[in-house]
Design an enzyme around this catalytic site. Structure first.
Site, PDB file in Angstrom:
ATOM      1  CB  SER A 327      -0.926   0.005   1.212  1.00 15.91           C
ATOM      2  OG  SER A 327      -1.783  -1.108   1.127  1.00 15.91           O
ATOM      3  CG  HIS A 370     -12.584   0.789   2.655  1.00 15.22           C
ATOM      4  ND1 HIS A 370     -11.889  -0.240   2.054  1.00 15.22           N
ATOM      5  CD2 HIS A 370     -11.946   1.068   3.821  1.00 15.22           C
ATOM      6  CE1 HIS A 370     -10.855  -0.558   2.823  1.00 15.22           C
ATOM      7  NE2 HIS A 370     -10.873   0.216   3.914  1.00 15.22           N
ATOM      8  CB  CYS A 383     -10.030   1.753  -0.077  1.00 13.68           C
ATOM      9  SG  CYS A 383     -11.138   0.863  -1.197  1.00 13.68           S
TER      10      CYS A 383
END
Lengths: 646, 381
Positions: A327, A370, A383
């Protein structure tokens, strides 16, 4: 027989004739001898005198003292310590065994060392000095000197050898030196005669290896008179060599010490970079090792303990390790999409926990999804679905281009061993290397830093610094070489839209400071030093459908090698970024739990320049932090001394 | 004229003989030997006891023998010639035999105070014997084939024995010494021309055949000859000695490096620095001046011997004197040529200078004979 007087007279006349002929021949030979003497001694005298000089004069090299290495404050990181050793000359010793056994009592030599020394002594010619004991304490030398009359042929000598006062702290950066080997000689194209000196020490890894030519210096020359068998008769003159260049690194050894301690026993690495200059303030890789062991000749058991450790202590994970950034790569995808204009920062994408793309189901880490997610929320809560969507719109090539702009997939020219180049994959790369077409699934995986994407902690720190400044901050490790400053790594403006960057930074800020942010638990309370960061958790193996169904996805339930890598990148302070940090904990679990706290602690330590006050931390963590601060070893400014220098 | 015809009253007797010695020759010998002591002191690194002192003692003993030999009438020595030759030959056979069976490779006989090399002794006894032979042989028979063959055989016997030792240097000296006496005694020049011509032809044939289909020697033998003739082809092996010797000589220059300053010899680059190669040390330390002076001293020794030989009416005495002078000449000429790279290294010491017992004693005894011949020469009334 009675000689006839007449013939006798004839005979005498003949004798005289023959004698004169022979005498003439003798004069001729004498002439030749005299002429030859003249030719050799008068006409060719110069030439032969030169040859005679060459005969008797032998040139010995004097090893120069190796350049020192300092940290950014001038604290020594690599020194040359005086090495006291005991040398024996066999022919002066008389009874070698008696002398050696007496010596062994004085300096406490184990029997096998004694035996090795004995073999060594008899391997050489009787007048060759042979080292019998090395790295002795001053006390031992004093004892030997006091007993000199009982130790014929024994003398104490002093030489220089490398010592790394910060031992484990800087092992991965500096590397170590060792005696030049045949393998080294075959590998390097170097005509330096110094390399021919037996056991000459050269850099084997790290800075010692990469800056070898600067650090080594050049040889001095000692002209000695030798006899036909090579015995040294006397020294004629000497010319000292040029010592190697002193190197000042950008490393802050106090911070470096903290980073190494904080990483502790984990298989982890961390990089702290100065956002302004690109100076690498700390490059931590744990576990570490003591480079001094290598200089002294590491034992087999010590060495195998290092190579067999599954945490691979010999590896500089910060520069050599290449991990899927996970991420932490989302900023790259987001910037690529925003710059391309394929998504608006207000636009929302629906996250239902998974998304079906080209016949495959791609999941978000959050099983329930989400919901409506915009840019800000996507980074704050990390997300995945949002990035699957925008990545498909912008395409992999623009993502790869942005990644390179932000410093990923580039090999930095740093004097450390095996600096990883990482990978910012694009279509052309896959065709060239994998001989396959780029698939949409590859883009989806790459969008969240999985799949082919690889980055080293060093590159992630650079990315973070570039996000913080908008400039192409370039890391540098060497601040000064022989007193001359190296160019700064501040870099040019990257040409990225400042509004977009500001939104990204804000989102990173809320990822660490907003209640719903993934790294909220590791926020900094101190007003001036608030940080913006991004967590990353990367799978090291595919999660099968069964595991997903059965819910066995918790890291704690898996074997260490199968647990996720935990990553965190950040910069701080948020309003005026000074440093950027990247932390990777191999198989550490989740980025927010394993990596973010380490990054936060390192950030505070770096910004305060010392142990930070407890009120910089969130209230609920303070007790834990206080305990840790108390257990940490106290930093000492004094340079640690070699254990043998009693 | 035989000794019976000498007019005894003109030949000195008793201690008066000392006044009639060839004193210039004795002084020359002492001068040359002193050069030797000096050089042995220098190559020993300034130590008297290593080589110089034993050499001095032997010289003293040799000088004593010289005087003893000089006092004894020359006709006694003539009568002893054949016995001396046969005894020496037997000794040579003995060391050859004993050396092969049990004494290792010893070629000497231990006399307690010194080691006697029969091959050294042979250098004078052969000259004595040949001088006596030609004194005995009617002059008109000198060139008859049978009477030429006899001395050739008597020369070749010891030469072959010495060659087997192997001592190439001494065999060359023996052959050259013997040949010289035959030449001086008046053997017809055609014999010498034939021998020299044949030898030259053989050498030319050997070299000409090289590489041809009628090659006379094997390839490795040629290679051995090559390094023998030109040691520089093998600079670290056979050539090492001669290269180092030339360096020492050449670096001496005009006046040398000075006494005890010769780096080549003191640092042991020179092989055999106290024996065969001692001349290089002299040349290095005293330069051209020193080396050439020694050459002059040697030339003067030859000169005084030749003058003595020519003025002596006694055939044995003059042949002996000349023969000894010739042997002495070959001695130093071969040694100097060798160390100066003009001749292959064959192992011949520098007479009276090189360290070594047998050679020194034998030479001094030989000069004793020269003195005896000089003292007891027939005088006109």
């Amino acid at each position: 027989m009675k000689q006839n007087p007449k013939t006798l007279a004839d005979g005498h006349a003949k004798f005289s004739r023959r004698a004169l002929i022979f005498g003439a021949a003798q004069v001729g030979v004498l002439g030749i001898l005299g002429y030859r003497m003249r030719a050799l001694q008068l006409e060719q005298a110069e030439e032969f005198r030169l040859l005679a000089e060459e005969n008797r004069i032998n040139i010995r090299l004097l090893p120069p003292s190796r350049g020192l290495v300092f940290d950014r404050q001038g604290r020594p990181l690599a020194e040359n310590e005086q090495n006291y050793r005991i040398v024996i000359v066999r022919e002066d010793a008389g009874d070698v065994d008696a002398v050696l056994s007496y010596l062994a009592q004085l300096i406490d030599m184990p029997p096998e060392r004694l035996e090795r020394a004995r073999e060594d002594i008899f391997k050489h010619r009787s007048f060759v000095p042979v080292t019998v004991a090395d790295r002795l304490s001053w006390d031992a030398i004093a004892r030997v000197s006091a007993n000199a009359p009982a130790l014929p042929g024994i003398s104490a000598e002093v030489g220089l050898s490398r010592y790394y006062p910060r031992a484990q702290d800087t092992a991965h950066i500096l590397g170590y030196v060792g005696p030049v080997s045949d393998y080294d000689l075959s590998r390097i194209d170097d005509q330096d005669p110094l390399l021919q000196i037996p056991k000459f020490q050269i850099g084997k890894t790290g800075v010692e290896n990469k800056l070898e030519r600067s650090l080594r210096g050049s040889a001095g020359i000692r002209r000695i008179e030798v006899n036909a068998v090579g015995r040294v008769m006397r020294e004629l003159d000497r010319e000292e060599g040029l010592p190697g260049d002193d190197i000042q690194l950008t490393i802050d050894s106090k911070l470096q010490n903290y980073v190494q301690t904080r990483l502790g026993g984990e298989s982890a690495s961390a990089v702290v970079i100065d956002c302004e200059t690109g100076d690498l303030l700390a490059i931590g890789s744990a576990p570490s090792f003591d480079p001094n062991l290598f200089v002294r000749g590491i034992s087999v058991s010590d060495y195998s303990a290092l190579t067999e450790n599954k945490y691979r202590p010999l590896r500089n994970k910060a520069a050599q390790g290449a991990y899927p950034p996970g991420s932490t790569f989302k900023m790259v995808t987001a910037i690529a999409a925003l710059e391309a204009g394929v998504v608006d920062s207000e636009e929302t994408v629906w996250c239902g926990g998974h998304s079906d793309i080209a016949g495959n189901r791609f999941h978000c880490w959050k099983r329930g999804g989400h919901g409506h997610t915009d840019l800000h929320k996507s980074l704050t809560e990390s997300c995945d679905i949002y990035y699957y969507d925008i990545a498909q719109r912008v395409g992999i090539d623009r993502i790869a281009e942005t990644a390179r702009k932000l410093g990923l997939g580039i090999k930095y020219d740093l004097p450390m061993s095996a600096v990883a180049s990482g990978l910012a994959p694009d279509k052309e790369w896959k065709r060239r290397v994998r001989d396959a077409d780029w698939r949409i699934g590859d883009t989806v995986n790459a969008s969240i830093g999985q799949g082919y994407v690889l980055a080293s902690p060093l590159q992630l720190a650079v990315m973070s610094a570039r996000l913080a400044t908008g400039r192409s901050v370039t890391p540098r490790l060497v601040a000064r070489r022989n007193g001359v400053a190296e160019p700064s790594g501040a870099g040019e403006d990257l040409g990225l839209n400042e509004n977009i960057l500001r939104r990204i930074r804000k989102a990173m800020y809320s990822a660490t400071n907003a209640r719903k942010g993934t790294a909220y638990g590791s926020r900094i309370i101190a007003e001036d030093f608030r940080m913006a960061g991004k967590t990353g958790t990367t799978q090291v193996r595919r999660i099968t459908a069964e595991e997903r169904a059965a819910g066995i996805t918790k890291n704690e339930d898996r074997k260490w090698e199968h647990r996720d890598h935990a990553l965190f990148v950040n910069f701080a302070p948020f309003d005026n970024p000074r440093i950027a940090v990247a932390v990777v904990v191999e198989h550490g679990g989740s980025g927010s739990r394993a990596a973010a706290p380490i990054a936060r602690d390192i950030t505070l330590q770096a910004l305060y320049g010392d142990t930070p006050p407890l009120d910089a931390y969130p209230a609920k963590d303070r007790e834990l932090i206080r305990q840790r601060q108390e257990t940490f070893p106290q930093w000492s400014e004094a340079t640690p001394k070699s254990p043998t220098q009693a | 004229m035989s000794y019976l015809e000498y007019r005894l009253q003109t030949v000195p007797t008793g201690l008066r003989k000392v006044l009639h010695l060839n004193w210039p020759l004795i002084l020359l010998i002492c001068a040359i030997a002193s050069v030797g002591f000096l050089m042995l002191y220098s190559v020993a690194g300034g130590s008297l006891s290593v080589w110089a002192e034993p050499q001095m003692k032997r010289f003293a003993m040799g000088m004593f023998l010289l005087f003893v030999v000089a006092m004894v009438p020359i006709w006694f020595w003539r009568n002893m010639s054949t016995v001396g030759y046969v005894l020496t030959l037997l000794l040579l056979v003995y060391v050859e035999f004993a050396g092969a069976t049990g004494m290792g490779a010893q070629r000497w006989i231990d006399l307690g105070f010194m080691r006697l090399q029969p091959s050294e002794l042979m250098k004078i006894t052969m000259v004595m014997f040949l001088a006596a032979y030609y004194d005995w042989l009617p002059i008109e028979k000198t060139s008859r084939p049978v009477w030429v063959l006899v001395p050739v055989i008597l020369i070749m016997l010891p030469v072959l024995l010495v060659l087997r030792q192997p001592d190439l240097g001494t065999s060359i000296l023996l052959m050259a010494g013997g040949g010289t006496i035959m030449f001086i005694a008046g053997v017809h020049w055609a014999y010498f021309a034939t021998v020299i011509g044949t030898a030259v032809a053989a050498v030319v044939a050997v070299f000409q055949s090289r590489g041809q289909d009628w090659q006379l020697l094997k390839d490795y033998q040629y290679r051995r000859i090559d390094t023998f003739l030109d040691p520089s082809q093998d600079p670290l092996g056979a050539g090492y000695h001669i290269t180092q010797a030339k360096i020492a000589l050449g670096s001496g220059g005009w006046s040398g490096r000075g006494f005890m300053q010769g780096t080549q010899s003191r640092l042991n680059f020179l092989p055999e620095k106290h024996t065969d190669f001692i001349f290089t040390t002299l040349a290095e330390e005293f330069g051209f001046i020193g080396a050439f002076s020694l050459l002059i001293l040697y030339a003067l020794v030859i000169f005084f011997c030749v003058v003595s030989a020519l003025s002596n009416k006694d055939r044995f005495a003059s042949l002996l004197t000349f023969g000894i002078a010739a042997t002495f000449f070959f001695f130093f000429a071969v040694n100097m040529a060798m160390v100066m790279g003009l001749a292959p290294v064959v192992g011949v010491p520098l007479p009276l200078v090189s360290y070594g017992g047998s050679a020194m004693l034998v030479l001094l005894i030989a000069f004793g004979l020269v003195q005896s011949a000089h003292v007891h020469r027939p005088r006109q009334a």
